[in-house]
Design an enzyme around this catalytic site. Structure first.
Site, PDB file in Angstrom:
ATOM      1  N   LYS A  35       0.848  -1.201   0.000  1.00 58.70           N
ATOM      2  CA  LYS A  35       0.000   0.000   0.000  1.00 58.70           C
ATOM      3  C   LYS A  35       0.883   1.250   0.000  1.00 58.70           C
ATOM      4  CE  LYS A  35      -0.377  -0.266   5.047  1.00 58.70           C
ATOM      5  NZ  LYS A  35      -1.154  -0.848   6.152  1.00 58.70           N
ATOM      6  N   TYR A 244      16.711  30.074   8.825  1.00 63.55           N
ATOM      7  CA  TYR A 244      15.516  30.788   9.313  1.00 63.55           C
ATOM      8  C   TYR A 244      15.510  30.847  10.836  1.00 63.55           C
ATOM      9  CZ  TYR A 244      13.224  30.530   4.731  1.00 63.55           C
ATOM     10  OH  TYR A 244      12.881  30.667   3.410  1.00 63.55           O
ATOM     11  N   MET A 292      12.494  24.347   3.157  1.00 60.58           N
ATOM     12  CA  MET A 292      11.667  23.560   2.248  1.00 60.58           C
ATOM     13  C   MET A 292      12.514  22.682   1.331  1.00 60.58           C
ATOM     14  SD  MET A 292       8.869  24.889  -0.533  1.00 60.58           S
ATOM     15  CE  MET A 292       7.949  25.858   0.661  1.00 60.58           C
TER      16      MET A 292
END
Ligand code: PLP
Length: 350
Positions: A35, A244, A292
């Site tokens: 799955k 950041y 990111m």
């Protein structure tokens, strides 16, 4: 090239399946759970490798996954669907020869009315309270359902990764109470259940995570390696900050590598200031927050400027990385991003 490389060792997956098949015992068949795109590793490639290794039964979460798998595998292997027979699934189940694990009286009715004579299994809830019929419902319809000829009766353990947990024996007893005396094959164990002992194996085991090298299969061969290219190296002086929020401050002169890969690639933000990457066998700490698309790493102690750093590999398993990110190996694997260059290793062992 600034794309990271994810290596997936299909030979190791096949070897892990064979090992779990041996552990399941000679009288028990071993399926493969593929799955979620084979836990993020590519259902088509993985299932074909497993079929070559001898797997004949596959489990997926939903009919759509079953359709993709059928295309990859052709018509031989059996493909079972945990979510059962949902409204709208009938054509896929019928045309592609999928075997739904029916979870409720509603699903049983739908299936037997729409596709009489088509294969199905029954999922029973023995205490997890997630999917499947409870004892009272099952009792009400068992005679009728058994008449229609189910392939298999399955249930799922809530705590099989904790061998001492009392829930294991409780669910085993419930499963016996709901199925003893019925002449239909039974299945209770996923990876964890295989290690609980032969009384949990019944006729079919359903390992997933163990195939992919994850706990609780401690002896599993590692399957994935993930190598992140260094995009830039920079020198910092004392007091300068990284990333950041300026969460990391240089305590002296140091060298920082910026590597390609970030939380958009499944490298969790929780790894910031916590995980390590590896230059061969030398650990290099992640400094600052995970962005990111990038991670910053202290490489001051390396003798040579690194071209890549490894976040998964021989020095750091999926479960090691999961621990650094406060999660489980399953989540790391299924979160592996779409941007990696995927390299499948196969045939290395002949
Ligand atoms: C996911 C799943 C499995 C496989 O579990 P692993 O812990 O990955 O081995 C087996 N059975 C059911 C019902 C599942 O949902």
């Amino acid at each position: 090239m600034s794309t990271a490389t994810l290596s997936i060792d299909l030979d190791a997956i096949a070897a892990n399946w064979r090992a779990l098949d041996r552990l399941s015992g000679a009288h028990t068949q071993t399926a493969a759970v593929v799955k979620a795109d084979a836990y993020g590793l590519g259902a088509g490639r993985v299932a074909r490798a497993l079929a070559t290794a001898g797997a004949r039964r596959f489990f997926v979460a939903c009919a759509e996954e079953g359709a993709i798998l059928r295309q990859a595998l052709g018509n031989g292997p059996q493909i079972s669907v945990f979510s059962g027979h949902m409204a709208g699934d009938t054509d896929m189940i019928s045309d592609l020869g999928l075997t739904p694990m029916l979870n409720s009286i509603e699903q049983i009715t739908r299936h037997l009315e729409a596709l009489p004579g088509h294969s199905f299994g029954i999922q029973l809830d023995t205490g997890m309270n997630r999917l499947g019929m409870e004892a009272s419902e099952w009792e009400a319809v068992a005679a009728f359902v058994l008449d229609a000829g189910p392939e298999i009766l399955i249930s799922h353990l809530a705590c099989s990764d904790e061998p001492e947990h009392e829930m294991n024996a409780f669910q085993l007893a419930e499963f016996h109470a709901m199925t003893d005396g019925i002449d239909v094959p039974r299945s209770l164990a996923a990876t964890g259940g295989i290690f609980l002992g032969p009384e949990y194996h019944f006729d079919l085991t359903r390992p997933g995570i163990g195939l992919y090298g994850g706990l609780p299969f401690e002896e599993a061969l590692p399957v994935v390696a993930l190598s992140l290219p260094v995009i830039q190296l920079r020198e910092l002086t004392i007091g300068e900050t990284v990333g950041y929020g300026c969460t990391w401050v240089a305590e002296g002169p140091c060298q920082i590598a910026t590597v390609a890969g970030g939380y958009a690639d499944g490298l969790l933000r929780a790894l910031g200031n916590r995980a390590v990457l590896w230059a061969g066998d030398v650990p290099c700490p992640v400094v600052g927050r995970v962005s990111m698309d990038m991670i910053t790493v202290d490489v001051s102690h390396l003798e040579q400027a690194p071209r890549t750093l490894d976040i998964l590999g021989p020095q750091q398993s999926v479960d090691d990385l999961a621990e650094a990110g406060d999660t489980i190996g399953y989540e790391i694997l299924t979160g592996l991003g779409a941007r990696y260059t995927r390299r499948y290793i196969q045939g290395a062992s002949g």
